[in-house]
Write a protein that holds these residues in place. Structure first.
Motif, PDB file in Angstrom:
ATOM      1  N   MET A   1       0.844  -1.119   0.111  1.00 52.10           N
ATOM      2  CA  MET A   1       0.823  -0.202  -0.238  1.00 52.10           C
ATOM      3  C   MET A   1       0.664   1.242  -0.201  1.00 52.10           C
ATOM      4  N   GLN A   2       0.315   1.935  -0.962  1.00 54.39           N
ATOM      5  CA  GLN A   2       1.543   3.113  -1.145  1.00 54.39           C
ATOM      6  C   GLN A   2       1.320   4.525  -0.510  1.00 54.39           C
ATOM      7  N   LEU A   3       1.387   5.269  -0.205  1.00 55.97           N
ATOM      8  CA  LEU A   3       0.883   6.891   0.991  1.00 55.97           C
ATOM      9  C   LEU A   3       0.984   7.669   0.116  1.00 55.97           C
ATOM     10  N   SER A   4      -0.101   8.685  -0.001  1.00 56.94           N
ATOM     11  CA  SER A   4      -0.531   9.727  -0.818  1.00 56.94           C
ATOM     12  C   SER A   4       0.609  10.711  -0.103  1.00 56.94           C
ATOM     13  N   HIS A 131       4.350 -11.188   1.692  1.00 52.84           N
ATOM     14  CA  HIS A 131       4.912 -10.239   3.407  1.00 52.84           C
ATOM     15  C   HIS A 131       4.690  -8.667   2.857  1.00 52.84           C
ATOM     16  N   THR A 132       5.086  -7.911   3.319  1.00 51.95           N
ATOM     17  CA  THR A 132       4.635  -6.271   3.187  1.00 51.95           C
ATOM     18  C   THR A 132       5.492  -5.629   3.749  1.00 51.95           C
ATOM     19  N   SER A 133       6.181  -6.181   5.277  1.00 47.54           N
ATOM     20  CA  SER A 133       7.308  -4.576   4.863  1.00 47.54           C
ATOM     21  C   SER A 133       9.095  -5.579   4.911  1.00 47.54           C
ATOM     22  N   TYR A 134       9.379  -5.518   5.129  1.00 48.32           N
ATOM     23  CA  TYR A 134      11.151  -5.946   5.041  1.00 48.32           C
ATOM     24  C   TYR A 134      11.334  -7.303   5.776  1.00 48.32           C
ATOM     25  N   PRO A 135      10.783  -8.616   4.906  1.00 45.28           N
ATOM     26  CA  PRO A 135      10.641 -10.215   5.119  1.00 45.28           C
ATOM     27  C   PRO A 135      11.955 -10.481   6.423  1.00 45.28           C
ATOM     28  N   ILE A 199      14.040   7.439  11.933  1.00 43.44           N
ATOM     29  CA  ILE A 199      13.722   8.475  11.907  1.00 43.44           C
ATOM     30  C   ILE A 199      13.657   9.524  12.686  1.00 43.44           C
ATOM     31  N   GLY A 200      14.600  11.233  11.925  1.00 44.39           N
ATOM     32  CA  GLY A 200      15.159  12.394  13.080  1.00 44.39           C
ATOM     33  C   GLY A 200      15.920  10.924  13.886  1.00 44.39           C
ATOM     34  N   LYS A 201      15.363  11.809  14.922  1.00 38.59           N
ATOM     35  CA  LYS A 201      16.738  10.927  16.463  1.00 38.59           C
ATOM     36  C   LYS A 201      15.352   9.460  16.619  1.00 38.59           C
ATOM     37  N   ASN A 202      14.464   9.333  16.399  1.00 39.00           N
ATOM     38  CA  ASN A 202      14.093   7.871  17.258  1.00 39.00           C
ATOM     39  C   ASN A 202      14.466   6.715  16.070  1.00 39.00           C
ATOM     40  N   LEU A 203      14.076   5.851  17.064  1.00 41.07           N
ATOM     41  CA  LEU A 203      14.471   4.487  16.201  1.00 41.07           C
ATOM     42  C   LEU A 203      13.596   3.468  17.074  1.00 41.07           C
ATOM     43  N   LEU A 204      12.575   2.980  15.758  1.00 40.63           N
ATOM     44  CA  LEU A 204      11.846   2.049  15.528  1.00 40.63           C
ATOM     45  C   LEU A 204      11.702   0.174  15.558  1.00 40.63           C
ATOM     46  N   PHE A 205      11.712  -0.075  16.745  1.00 40.79           N
ATOM     47  CA  PHE A 205      11.810  -1.690  16.370  1.00 40.79           C
ATOM     48  C   PHE A 205      11.113  -2.108  14.879  1.00 40.79           C
ATOM     49  N   ASP A 206      11.179  -2.771  14.339  1.00 38.47           N
ATOM     50  CA  ASP A 206       9.870  -3.861  13.835  1.00 38.47           C
ATOM     51  C   ASP A 206       9.230  -3.113  13.002  1.00 38.47           C
ATOM     52  N   PRO A 207       9.667  -1.899  11.870  1.00 33.92           N
ATOM     53  CA  PRO A 207       9.355  -0.808  11.297  1.00 33.92           C
ATOM     54  C   PRO A 207       7.365  -1.804  10.747  1.00 33.92           C
ATOM     55  N   SER A 208       6.603  -1.135  10.741  1.00 37.39           N
ATOM     56  CA  SER A 208       5.716  -1.299   8.835  1.00 37.39           C
ATOM     57  C   SER A 208       5.451  -1.351   8.134  1.00 37.39           C
ATOM     58  N   LEU A 209       4.782  -1.629   7.271  1.00 39.01           N
ATOM     59  CA  LEU A 209       5.446  -1.894   5.513  1.00 39.01           C
ATOM     60  C   LEU A 209       4.810   0.044   5.407  1.00 39.01           C
ATOM     61  N   GLU A 210       3.586   0.936   6.685  1.00 39.46           N
ATOM     62  CA  GLU A 210       3.646   1.796   6.022  1.00 39.46           C
ATOM     63  C   GLU A 210       4.829   3.057   6.715  1.00 39.46           C
ATOM     64  N   LEU A 237      15.008  -0.175   3.671  1.00 43.37           N
ATOM     65  CA  LEU A 237      14.184  -1.229   4.180  1.00 43.37           C
ATOM     66  C   LEU A 237      12.945  -0.990   3.045  1.00 43.37           C
ATOM     67  N   ALA A 238      12.636   0.488   2.637  1.00 45.75           N
ATOM     68  CA  ALA A 238      11.322   0.502   1.565  1.00 45.75           C
ATOM     69  C   ALA A 238      11.707  -0.108   0.255  1.00 45.75           C
ATOM     70  N   LEU A 239      11.082  -1.295  -0.493  1.00 43.10           N
ATOM     71  CA  LEU A 239      11.868  -1.112  -0.971  1.00 43.10           C
ATOM     72  C   LEU A 239      10.779  -0.223  -2.699  1.00 43.10           C
ATOM     73  N   ASN A 240       9.943  -0.114  -2.427  1.00 48.15           N
ATOM     74  CA  ASN A 240       9.621   0.238  -3.815  1.00 48.15           C
ATOM     75  C   ASN A 240       8.951   1.830  -3.353  1.00 48.15           C
ATOM     76  N   ALA A 241       8.983   2.367  -1.902  1.00 53.59           N
ATOM     77  CA  ALA A 241       8.372   3.601  -1.851  1.00 53.59           C
ATOM     78  C   ALA A 241       9.181   5.056  -2.236  1.00 53.59           C
ATOM     79  N   ASN A 242       8.745   5.942  -2.109  1.00 58.57           N
ATOM     80  CA  ASN A 242       9.724   7.189  -2.129  1.00 58.57           C
ATOM     81  C   ASN A 242      10.851   7.483  -1.588  1.00 58.57           C
ATOM     82  N   LYS A 243      12.524   7.959  -2.253  1.00 54.27           N
ATOM     83  CA  LYS A 243      13.758   7.223  -1.379  1.00 54.27           C
ATOM     84  C   LYS A 243      14.270   8.874  -1.028  1.00 54.27           C
ATOM     85  N   ASP A 244      12.797  10.308  -1.254  1.00 53.43           N
ATOM     86  CA  ASP A 244      13.480  11.036  -1.127  1.00 53.43           C
ATOM     87  C   ASP A 244      14.167  12.007   0.182  1.00 53.43           C
ATOM     88  N   ASN A 245      13.375  10.969   1.264  1.00 48.64           N
ATOM     89  CA  ASN A 245      13.772  10.822   2.728  1.00 48.64           C
ATOM     90  C   ASN A 245      14.705  10.272   3.448  1.00 48.64           C
TER      91      ASN A 245
END
Length: 287
Positions: A1-4, A131-135, A199-210, A237-245
């Motif tokens: 699912m791609q986000l707007s 799978h949705t997120s990185y497997p 992301i920023g100064k934060n670390l997220l375990f097991d990130p979801s697809l979004e 980790l995002a395979l098909n997402a926009n890589k601007d970030n």
């Protein structure tokens, strides 16, 4: 699912807060719920099946074969098959390399030695049905469960076959088979790999697809014997997402990620071990 674009901006801002708000309301160090079952394939020495709440599913089967020590370079062989990806694609090849490299460097190979001439070779087959997120994490956790429940037949012939050529023979009674930790005489804790989003100064375990679609970087951290170990690598980790970030990563965040893994991954291992100890009749467990 791609986000707007609007959804991406909103999620990015939410995850960059001093107290991040994750889409599924998890804590920074909390894994998504998993359903798991072990020893369900009768033709395998060890097996495990993991299903995630987002629909990801992985099956791992482990089989053993008696080989001559001089005829093989390694006593472990891993294969990964992912629905929708070619076996020779870079995506699958990288997953296979990471898993093989981690296990090869942190495996009690003495448990596979039969005689001076023969050993067991383990074939680890991983099938990612969806799978949705990185497997990599779900593959790693399923492999952990399969290895912890792997049984090898009991050798009944002589161990010393240096002078006489003798094929190993085994007990016909599967009740005599032994787990890997029983063979080594010590607790066997296979290594695992954990994905951590940055992301920023934060670390997220097991990130979801979004979450993967707005991350600035990703870390893959290995965990073995209750501590983080090498290899530690960073990737998008995002395979098909926009890589601007996608950005570089600060050294302090790597240290913080290692500290998080050291602090919380022992609870993950405990949950996996608790599942294994449960009655075989229980059809999966949520942890």
């Amino acid at each position: 699912m791609q986000l707007s674009p609007a959804e991406r901006d909103y999620l990015y801002d939410s995850l960059c807060l001093q107290t991040p708000i994750r889409p599924d309301a998890r804590n920074l160090y909390q894994f998504r719920p998993l359903e798991a079952k072990t020893t369900f394939l009768p033709g395998s020495n060890g097996s495990a099946r993991l299903r995630m709440v987002d629909g990801g599913e992985c099956i791992v089967s482990i089989k053993s074969k008696v080989v001559k020590n001089e005829s093989v370079n390694s006593l472990l062989e891993c294969d990964i098959d992912i629905q929708g990806h070619r076996d020779d694609s870079n995506f699958v090849s990288n997953l296979k390399y990471n898993l093989t490299n981690l296990l090869t460097k942190n495996f009690p190979f003495d448990a596979l030695r039969l005689t001076k001439k023969y050993s067991f070779k383990l074939f680890i087959d991983c099938i990612v049905i969806s799978h949705t997120s990185y497997p990599l994490t779900i593959i790693s956790l399923a492999t952990y469960l399969a290895l912890k429940t792997t049984r090898l037949p009991l050798l009944v012939s002589e161990i010393d076959d240096e002078e006489v050529e003798e094929q190993p023979t085994f007990s016909d009674d599967w009740e005599d088979s032994r787990l890997l930790h029983e063979i080594t005489g010590q607790t066997f804790q296979p290594p695992i790999m954990i994905t951590v989003g940055v992301i920023g100064k934060n670390l997220l375990f097991d990130p979801s697809l979004e979450e993967e679609q707005v991350l600035e970087n990703g870390l893959i951290i290995s965990f073995y014997n209750n501590k983080a170990i090498t290899p530690i690598s960073n990737m998008n980790l995002a395979l098909n997402a926009n890589k601007d970030n996608y950005k570089g990563i600060d050294q302090s965040l790597i240290i913080s990620a290692i500290n998080m893994v050291n602090k919380y991954c022992s609870a993950v291992i405990h949950a996996l071990d608790t599942l294994i100890e449960q009655d075989d009749e229980v059809d999966g467990t949520i942890f």
